[in-house]
Enzyme design. Structure first.
Site, PDB file in Angstrom:
ATOM      1  N   LYS A 241      -2.924  -6.417  -4.703  1.00 55.28           N
ATOM      2  CA  LYS A 241      -2.824  -4.995  -5.043  1.00 55.28           C
ATOM      3  C   LYS A 241      -2.700  -4.884  -6.555  1.00 55.28           C
ATOM      4  CE  LYS A 241      -2.533  -0.846  -3.176  1.00 55.28           C
ATOM      5  NZ  LYS A 241      -3.142  -0.307  -1.951  1.00 55.28           N
TER       6      LYS A 241
ATOM      7  N   SER B 187     -13.799  -1.672   3.744  1.00 51.90           N
ATOM      8  CA  SER B 187     -14.089  -2.352   2.475  1.00 51.90           C
ATOM      9  C   SER B 187     -14.686  -3.734   2.756  1.00 51.90           C
ATOM     10  CB  SER B 187     -12.818  -2.508   1.639  1.00 51.90           C
ATOM     11  OG  SER B 187     -12.573  -1.351   0.866  1.00 51.90           O
TER      12      SER B 187
ATOM     13  N   ASN C 299      -7.571  11.504  -0.297  1.00 55.38           N
ATOM     14  CA  ASN C 299      -8.598  10.857   0.516  1.00 55.38           C
ATOM     15  C   ASN C 299      -8.142  10.632   1.958  1.00 55.38           C
ATOM     16  OD1 ASN C 299      -9.446   7.786   1.417  1.00 55.38           O
ATOM     17  ND2 ASN C 299     -11.172   9.022   0.739  1.00 55.38           N
TER      18      ASN C 299
ATOM     19  N   GLN D  84      -0.178  -5.713   2.281  1.00 56.48           N
ATOM     20  CA  GLN D  84      -1.625  -5.916   2.388  1.00 56.48           C
ATOM     21  C   GLN D  84      -1.969  -7.260   3.047  1.00 56.48           C
ATOM     22  OE1 GLN D  84      -3.482  -3.270   0.484  1.00 56.48           O
ATOM     23  NE2 GLN D  84      -5.076  -3.835   1.923  1.00 56.48           N
TER      24      GLN D  84
ATOM     25  N   THR E  44      -9.977   5.291   6.090  1.00 50.44           N
ATOM     26  CA  THR E  44      -8.522   5.166   6.278  1.00 50.44           C
ATOM     27  C   THR E  44      -7.990   6.304   7.145  1.00 50.44           C
ATOM     28  OG1 THR E  44      -8.415   4.147   4.096  1.00 50.44           O
ATOM     29  CG2 THR E  44      -6.329   4.809   5.081  1.00 50.44           C
TER      30      THR E  44
ATOM     31  N   LYS F 160      -1.675  -6.646   6.817  1.00 52.26           N
ATOM     32  CA  LYS F 160      -2.677  -5.646   7.213  1.00 52.26           C
ATOM     33  C   LYS F 160      -4.065  -6.292   7.253  1.00 52.26           C
ATOM     34  CE  LYS F 160      -2.436  -1.912   4.848  1.00 52.26           C
ATOM     35  NZ  LYS F 160      -2.537  -0.772   3.942  1.00 52.26           N
TER      36      LYS F 160
ATOM     37  N   ASP G  22      -6.975   3.494  -4.372  1.00 53.52           N
ATOM     38  CA  ASP G  22      -5.706   3.857  -3.731  1.00 53.52           C
ATOM     39  C   ASP G  22      -5.329   5.192  -4.376  1.00 53.52           C
ATOM     40  OD1 ASP G  22      -3.402   2.662  -1.930  1.00 53.52           O
ATOM     41  OD2 ASP G  22      -2.348   3.451  -3.652  1.00 53.52           O
TER      42      ASP G  22
ATOM     43  N   LYS H 244      -7.588  -9.037  -1.576  1.00 52.88           N
ATOM     44  CA  LYS H 244      -8.228  -7.746  -1.336  1.00 52.88           C
ATOM     45  C   LYS H 244      -7.141  -6.700  -1.239  1.00 52.88           C
ATOM     46  CE  LYS H 244     -11.852  -5.269  -0.335  1.00 52.88           C
ATOM     47  NZ  LYS H 244     -11.465  -4.454  -1.515  1.00 52.88           N
TER      48      LYS H 244
HETATM   49  P1  NDP Z   1      -5.024  10.181  -3.186  1.00 56.99           P
HETATM   50  O1  NDP Z   1      -4.701   9.978  -4.617  1.00 56.99           O
HETATM   51  O2  NDP Z   1      -6.420  10.518  -2.795  1.00 56.99           O
HETATM   52  O3  NDP Z   1      -4.080  11.301  -2.561  1.00 56.99           O
HETATM   53  C1  NDP Z   1      -2.678  11.167  -2.566  1.00 56.99           C
HETATM   54  C2  NDP Z   1      -2.142  12.480  -2.064  1.00 56.99           C
HETATM   55  O4  NDP Z   1      -0.752  12.349  -1.816  1.00 56.99           O
HETATM   56  C3  NDP Z   1      -2.302  13.597  -3.087  1.00 56.99           C
HETATM   57  O5  NDP Z   1      -2.461  14.805  -2.414  1.00 56.99           O
HETATM   58  C4  NDP Z   1      -0.983  13.542  -3.825  1.00 56.99           C
HETATM   59  O6  NDP Z   1      -0.612  14.759  -4.466  1.00 56.99           O
HETATM   60  C5  NDP Z   1      -0.041  13.255  -2.697  1.00 56.99           C
HETATM   61  N1  NDP Z   1       1.146  12.605  -3.221  1.00 56.99           N
HETATM   62  C6  NDP Z   1       1.232  11.457  -3.892  1.00 56.99           C
HETATM   63  N2  NDP Z   1       2.494  11.211  -4.245  1.00 56.99           N
HETATM   64  C7  NDP Z   1       3.200  12.265  -3.774  1.00 56.99           C
HETATM   65  C8  NDP Z   1       4.573  12.601  -3.804  1.00 56.99           C
HETATM   66  N3  NDP Z   1       5.453  11.798  -4.410  1.00 56.99           N
HETATM   67  N4  NDP Z   1       4.964  13.750  -3.191  1.00 56.99           N
HETATM   68  C9  NDP Z   1       4.064  14.554  -2.583  1.00 56.99           C
HETATM   69  N5  NDP Z   1       2.748  14.293  -2.539  1.00 56.99           N
HETATM   70  C10 NDP Z   1       2.342  13.156  -3.117  1.00 56.99           C
HETATM   71  O7  NDP Z   1      -4.539   8.855  -2.461  1.00 56.99           O
HETATM   72  P2  NDP Z   1      -4.951   8.298  -1.017  1.00 56.99           P
HETATM   73  O8  NDP Z   1      -5.183   9.433  -0.096  1.00 56.99           O
HETATM   74  O9  NDP Z   1      -6.008   7.291  -1.209  1.00 56.99           O
HETATM   75  O10 NDP Z   1      -3.630   7.498  -0.609  1.00 56.99           O
HETATM   76  C11 NDP Z   1      -2.572   8.095   0.128  1.00 56.99           C
HETATM   77  C12 NDP Z   1      -1.731   7.008   0.778  1.00 56.99           C
HETATM   78  O11 NDP Z   1      -2.552   6.214   1.648  1.00 56.99           O
HETATM   79  C13 NDP Z   1      -1.076   6.009  -0.171  1.00 56.99           C
HETATM   80  O12 NDP Z   1       0.160   5.583   0.371  1.00 56.99           O
HETATM   81  C14 NDP Z   1      -2.040   4.836  -0.156  1.00 56.99           C
HETATM   82  O13 NDP Z   1      -1.417   3.617  -0.534  1.00 56.99           O
HETATM   83  C15 NDP Z   1      -2.428   4.833   1.309  1.00 56.99           C
HETATM   84  N6  NDP Z   1      -3.666   4.146   1.642  1.00 56.99           N
HETATM   85  C16 NDP Z   1      -4.850   4.517   1.070  1.00 56.99           C
HETATM   86  C17 NDP Z   1      -6.012   3.863   1.402  1.00 56.99           C
HETATM   87  C18 NDP Z   1      -7.344   4.302   0.903  1.00 56.99           C
HETATM   88  O14 NDP Z   1      -8.358   3.796   1.411  1.00 56.99           O
HETATM   89  N7  NDP Z   1      -7.427   5.241  -0.030  1.00 56.99           N
HETATM   90  C19 NDP Z   1      -5.987   2.689   2.302  1.00 56.99           C
HETATM   91  C20 NDP Z   1      -4.713   2.454   2.929  1.00 56.99           C
HETATM   92  C21 NDP Z   1      -3.600   3.137   2.560  1.00 56.99           C
HETATM   93  P3  NDP Z   1      -0.717  14.917  -6.057  1.00 56.99           P
HETATM   94  O15 NDP Z   1      -2.177  14.951  -6.348  1.00 56.99           O
HETATM   95  O16 NDP Z   1      -0.002  16.181  -6.341  1.00 56.99           O
HETATM   96  O17 NDP Z   1      -0.051  13.712  -6.661  1.00 56.99           O
END
Ligand code: NDP
Length: 445
Positions: free
Chosen positions: A126, A377, A241, A111, A210, A114, A166, A90
């Site tokens: 993943k 999830s 997200n 993961q 999250t 976690k 993700d 997962k």
């Molecule tokens: P999204 O794609 O919804 O959002 C990611 C955000 O982070 C965007 O605003 C993006 O900006 C920004 N971002 C990504 N890379 C960079 C960078 N190098 N520098 C600056 N900003 C950056 O992803 P999520 O919110 O789902 O995921 C965010 C984090 O949370 C990740 O590490 C993910 O692995 C982790 N996570 C997510 C889960 C989930 O349920 N979604 C669960 C557990 C962990 P831009 O659009 O400009 O790239």
């Protein structure tokens, strides 16, 4: 590190050359295991450590697709099925140009522990692709997702491997992938993906889980000091997200988030983030953070420096790995930050973690603090299996209970191994021992 653990780490580096994020994630876990192995030497027997750092299966495949102009593109797809001791693999799928085997392996490794912390019977995996959805039309994203799933479908299933979203993979992408999976299999296996739409097997609270979980974890950490989030100024990175729903829950608990960011810069809104506007810009319009500033008097966009330059009481890194380094950690401390709860995976570099821990502030590592997403999830899988659907309050109450249990498990393990208040050790030790005990029970597999 003890010799036995050090040897395993050296082997990981030698066998997985250039995969620096994977090395970093393994080092962090193995380092925490010293007191665990000193107390329970049997965990180092039967090559258990060597087995736990080696994925059970690694799948890498070609993803060809055609853009709106008729040009053919070739991306690379990955699924790392890391450990199935506790249940079906997962973990999410990430679509981002930086994706490679090392990134997916670090995420898959994290993961495992976690998922163990959630106590929900899920293994670790993943996947993803170096495809960049930014600027692509809906039709292009759909064709990419269909091509990606055409290969991935051979490897997943409700009892085998259950991907989710993700970075770059949200409800739209999960929808296109589910549609293609159903068509290929001629089977409505709702439990094969999570993060689905509410009308076709999704769970209430999955979208929020999250971000909500990371804030609940911060609240639990504060409660050990007799404090709460009420009245605290919160610095958030990311605008996706996780960041959006971390801001929502922080506001619900009486805190004031004043920042968010994306790869184009960060926004400071001293009056407090206007969440409805942020959702409109990011979720509905798929815009950039600058679009928020244009419509919000008083908010400013900063394109140089780092969001961690902004002083606040609590930091919630919710963007990506290694976004908060040692210097940024020191700046946060100077700005009065006393709590860090990681919404993203491994957002703090090892130097940053060391800086926080030396300063004795509350530091919640991602594998514990952001486990609310995968936990919900698993709740979605449970509802799919029972052909039932819980209301928002029921699902949220379950999430809240799971986050409290994860927090308490970390606290108990940190105490058991002699470092009270060390949530890094607590999360790694509690997660590891749950997986390791089952691996031992299953024999050498
Ligand atoms: P999204 O794609 O919804 O959002 C990611 C955000 O982070 C965007 O605003 C993006 O900006 C920004 N971002 C990504 N890379 C960079 C960078 N190098 N520098 C600056 N900003 C950056 O992803 P999520 O919110 O789902 O995921 C965010 C984090 O949370 C990740 O590490 C993910 O692995 C982790 N996570 C997510 C889960 C989930 O349920 N979604 C669960 C557990 C962990 P831009 O659009 O400009 O790239």
């Amino acid at each position: 590190m003890q010799d036995v653990v050090e040897k395993v780490y050296e082997q990981v580096v030698a066998r997985n050359r250039g995969e620096v994020e994977f090395h970093q994630a393994v080092h962090e876990v193995l380092e925490s295991l010293d007191p665990v192995i000193a107390k329970h030497p049997h965990y180092a027997e039967g090559a258990l450590l060597e087995r736990i750092v080696e994925p059970e299966r690694q799948i890498m495949f070609r993803v060809p697709w055609v853009d709106d102009a008729g040009q053919v593109h070739v991306n690379r797809g990955f699924r790392i099925e890391f450990n199935s001791a506790l249940g079906p693999y997962k973990g999410g799928l990430r679509f981002h140009p930086s994706v490679n085997a090392g990134i997916i392996k670090f995420l898959g490794f994290e993961q495992i522990f976690k998922n163990a912390l959630t106590a929900q019977g899920i293994g670790g995996g993943k996947g993803g692709s170096d495809f960049d959805p930014h600027g692509r039309s809906d039709a292009e994203v759909m064709r990419f997702c269909q091509s990606f799933m055409t290969e991935l479908a051979r490897h997943i299933g409700p009892s085998t491997d259950v991907p989710a979203g993700d970075i770059g993979v949200g409800g739209r992408e999960i929808g296109y992938m589910f549609g293609q999976y159903k068509r290929l299999r001629n089977s409505y296996d709702a439990g094969v993906l999570t993060g689905k739409g509410l009308a076709w097997g999704g769970s209430l609270v999955r979208t929020e889980a999250t971000g909500y979980g990371a804030v609940l974890f911060a609240q639990s950490m504060l409660s050990t000091k007799g404090e709460s989030l009420e009245g605290k100024k919160v610095i958030v990175s990311g605008a996706g997200n996780v960041a959006i729903y971390a801001i929502e829950k922080a506001q619900q608990l009486g805190a004031t988030p004043i920042t968010f960011s994306d790869s184009s810069g960060y926004v400071v809104d001293e009056a407090g983030v206007d969440l409805e506007l942020l959702k409109q810009v990011k979720e509905v319009e798929r815009g950039r953070v600058a679009d928020y500033v244009e419509r919000r008097p008083g908010a400013r966009l900063v394109t140089g420096g780092s969001v961690w330059d902004v002083p606040g009481d609590v930091a919630l890194p919710c963007a990506t790995q290694n976004e908060l380094d040692g210097d940024a950690a020191a700046t946060l401390l100077r700005g009065g930050c006393g709590v860090v709860s990681e919404g993203a995976n491994m957002p703090s570099t090892p130097e940053a973690v060391e800086t926080f821990q030396k300063a004795g502030i509350l530091f919640g590592p991602g594998k514990a603090a952001n486990a609310g997403g995968v936990a919900t999830s698993a709740l979605e899988m449970e509802q799919n299996a029972g052909r039932t659907r819980w209301d928002f309050a029921t699902a949220e109450a379950k999430l809240t209970g799971i986050m409290a249990d994860i927090h308490d498990s970390c606290v108990a393990a940190a105490e058991e191994y002699g470092r009270p208040g060390d949530y890094v050790l607590g999360a790694n030790a509690a997660g590891f021992t749950r997986v390791a005990d089952v691996m031992i029970a299953h024999g050498i597999v």
